[in-house]
Design an enzyme around this catalytic site. Structure first.
Site, PDB file in Angstrom:
ATOM      1  N   HIS A  54       0.893  -1.194  -0.016  1.00  0.00           N
ATOM      2  CA  HIS A  54       0.044   0.039   0.086  1.00  0.00           C
ATOM      3  C   HIS A  54       0.981   1.263  -0.087  1.00  0.00           C
ATOM      4  CE1 HIS A  54      -3.753  -1.899   1.533  1.00  0.00           C
ATOM      5  NE2 HIS A  54      -3.260  -2.844   0.705  1.00  0.00           N
ATOM      6  N   GLU A  56       0.762   3.689   1.778  1.00  0.00           N
ATOM      7  CA  GLU A  56       1.391   4.281   3.110  1.00  0.00           C
ATOM      8  C   GLU A  56       2.617   3.406   3.449  1.00  0.00           C
ATOM      9  OE1 GLU A  56      -3.386   4.509   3.464  1.00  0.00           O
ATOM     10  OE2 GLU A  56      -1.808   3.583   2.145  1.00  0.00           O
ATOM     11  N   CYS A  84      -6.298   2.131   5.916  1.00  0.00           N
ATOM     12  CA  CYS A  84      -6.913   0.894   6.204  1.00  0.00           C
ATOM     13  C   CYS A  84      -6.316   0.434   7.690  1.00  0.00           C
ATOM     14  CB  CYS A  84      -6.735  -0.272   5.238  1.00  0.00           C
ATOM     15  SG  CYS A  84      -4.989  -0.923   5.061  1.00  0.00           S
ATOM     16  N   CYS A  87      -2.491  -0.291   7.431  1.00  0.00           N
ATOM     17  CA  CYS A  87      -1.735   0.963   7.223  1.00  0.00           C
ATOM     18  C   CYS A  87      -1.665   1.726   8.480  1.00  0.00           C
ATOM     19  CB  CYS A  87      -2.093   2.042   5.990  1.00  0.00           C
ATOM     20  SG  CYS A  87      -1.807   1.135   4.437  1.00  0.00           S
TER      21      CYS A  87
END
Length: 148
Positions: A54, A56, A84, A87
């Site tokens: 992801h 992040e 999410c 993250c």
């Protein structure tokens, strides 16, 4: 040029558009230290065949490597979509100072789901340029449905 939340969010959206162009879910982030962008990232889940890739997570790694530290206590992350739980937990462990995001994610966002996974000292701000992100995500998923 004014370096404010909108400016840095526009930079995160630029990263999200890179993801969009690679057929990745269009999420992008930038990490800011001393009012300068020190890390940029976008989702690379499909490209790397890695569910943890992801924006992040990639940005945290890049910022930590650049600064030579594991705790990002004096940094802010701008991400165009609400983080999410995975993250949010990573941002907790990084002890990031500020999390600023664009669109809320009722399906997968940790805040929308009611999870308090951020570090107690982290300040959270949502809704910055959310319309731009919502439009980009809508276009992405409409294109996905057309391809099926």
């Amino acid at each position: 040029m004014i370096l404010n939340d909108e400016y840095f969010m526009k930079e995160a959206i630029k990263e999200a558009k890179k993801a969009f162009n690679k057929d990745e879910v269009p999420v992008g982030s930038v990490i800011v230290y001393n009012n300068k962008i020190i890390a940029r990232a976008h989702n690379m889940v499909e490209s790397l065949n890695d569910v943890t890739a992801h924006a992040e997570i990639i940005a945290i790694t890049a910022a930590s490597n650049l600064l030579g530290i594991k705790y990002l206590r004096d940094c802010s992350i701008y991400v165009n979509l609400e983080p999410c739980p995975m993250c949010s937990s990573a941002l907790n462990w990084a002890q990031i100072k500020n999390v600023i995001f664009g669109a809320y994610d009722p399906k997968n966002g940790s805040i929308s789901k009611g999870y308090n996974l951020f570090h107690p000292k982290t300040k959270i701000k949502g809704g910055v340029l959310k319309n731009e992100t919502e439009q980009l995500l809508k276009m992405f998923f409409e294109n996905k449905r057309k391809k099926k």
